[in-house]
Design an enzyme around this catalytic site. Structure first.
Site, PDB file in Angstrom:
ATOM      1  N   ASP A 141       0.839  -1.195   0.000  1.00 15.63           N
ATOM      2  CA  ASP A 141       0.000   0.000   0.000  1.00 15.63           C
ATOM      3  C   ASP A 141       0.876   1.248   0.000  1.00 15.63           C
ATOM      4  OD1 ASP A 141      -2.144  -1.694   0.241  1.00 15.63           O
ATOM      5  OD2 ASP A 141      -2.459  -1.322   2.378  1.00 15.63           O
ATOM      6  N   ARG A 142       0.347   2.330  -0.528  1.00 17.31           N
ATOM      7  CA  ARG A 142       1.083   3.592  -0.576  1.00 17.31           C
ATOM      8  C   ARG A 142       1.627   3.983   0.799  1.00 17.31           C
ATOM      9  NH1 ARG A 142       0.533   8.699  -3.508  1.00 17.31           N
ATOM     10  NH2 ARG A 142      -1.214   7.842  -4.678  1.00 17.31           N
TER      11      ARG A 142
END
Length: 328
Positions: A141-142
């Site tokens: 995930d970012r």
């Protein structure tokens, strides 16, 4: 490419995600375009509708719809400047002739989108283009930091992707969560399904009979506690669902601190300005051609801040906390 084609999956591509199968063959096609074609049923696997994240198997036939044309050689292409190259090279924690491993910082997306111009996939141009360009084999995930593995050749990338698909890759995440999970160790099994649209999309618990839901399994061990307020957890996903760890911990009643999406009013207050307290600490998986890779990423500045606030010392943790659980 303006016609429909049916292409068989090569043995070297066995276990690769469908979206990555497309991106390897047609790098100019964006992730968003692939998702739209899959949602509308234009992409099919052996005649059935398919999800971008599903794994393909050798011998399966993929229906490839008409695709946008690739940019011409003379078309302008954003180039990396010296600072970009220095930045991505500073993230390297391991590299050989087949494998590249980065310590991805929180806030840096793995792949681009309409509003995302800076991402890992773009920065890989620092190693060259074409066959010299490293290939993504999994994602983070970012807002999650830590170990990110890439293949430096199509063959190496296919073998690494296969290790993830066959669950031969052992991932250990560190997380700070609200409260003290009881039991302090175990396995969370809970189906998950995506709900919502765009920025409002979330992964939520699903009924096992829901055809849109996917089984998800997370092993967890408590490493240390800060009284009853916060627990430092080691998390090991046995499946690779989107936002799996974040959704599972919220469902357990112990959301990860600093999470802007999977949170409660109480966890948001306890976070007190912290960023997401989730870090991909360690990854063990077979090397494409020799032995075993044991990769460890130094903790991020975001997690260091959480450790400092709640009095944790990273040296308290065993390298493999799950072995202790299986011995007990």
């Amino acid at each position: 490419m303006r016609e429909v084609r049916n292409i068989a999956v090569d043995p070297g591509e066995d276990g690769v995600r469908l979206d990555r199968w497309f991106r390897r063959r047609w790098p100019h096609v964006s992730q968003i375009q692939i998702q739209k074609m899959a949602r509308s049923g234009q992409i099919r696997v052996d005649g059935s509708r398919a999800k971008p994240e599903q794994r393909v198997s050798a011998g399966e036939t993929i229906r490839v719809p008409p695709l946008p044309e690739a940019p011409q050689a003379g078309d302008p292409k954003p180039e990396l400047d010296r600072r970009d190259v220095m930045f991505v090279k500073s993230l390297v924690i391991y590299e050989d002739d087949e494998v590249l491993v980065l310590n991805k910082p929180a806030g840096l997306a793995v792949q681009g989108g309409t509003k995302t111009l800076m991402h890992v996939d773009r920065l890989l141009s620092a190693w060259g283009e074409g066959l010299e360009r490293p290939r993504l084999v999994h994602r983070l995930d970012r807002d999650t930091s830590g170990v990110l593995v890439l293949g430096k050749s199509p063959g190496a990338a296919a073998k690494l992707s296969g290790s993830f698909a066959r669950r031969r890759a052992e991932k250990t995440y560190w997380a700070l969560v609200m409260g003290n999970p009881k039991p302090s160790e175990g396995v969370m099994e809970l189906h998950l399904v995506k709900k919502g649209i765009g920025d409002r999309e979330m992964v939520v618990p699903a009924d096992p009979k829901d055809p849109n839901g996917d089984p998800a399994e997370t092993e967890f061990v408590t490493v240390s506690r800060a009284a009853h307020r916060v627990a430092w957890m080691a998390l090991r996903p046995h499946t690779g669902r989107t936002h799996q760890l974040r959704a599972h911990m919220l469902a357990m009643g112990h959301p990860i601190l600093g999470d802007p999406k999977y949170k409660t009013e109480e966890s948001a207050q306890l976070s007190g300005g912290l960023k997401l307290q989730l870090h991909a600490r360690r990854l063990t998986l077979p090397h494409p051609s020799r032995g075993t890779l044991v990769l460890e990423a130094p903790i991020s500045k975001e997690l260091k801040e959480g450790f400092k606030r709640f009095g944790f010392d990273e040296h308290e943790a065993e390298p493999e906390p799950f072995k202790r659980r299986r011995r007990s």
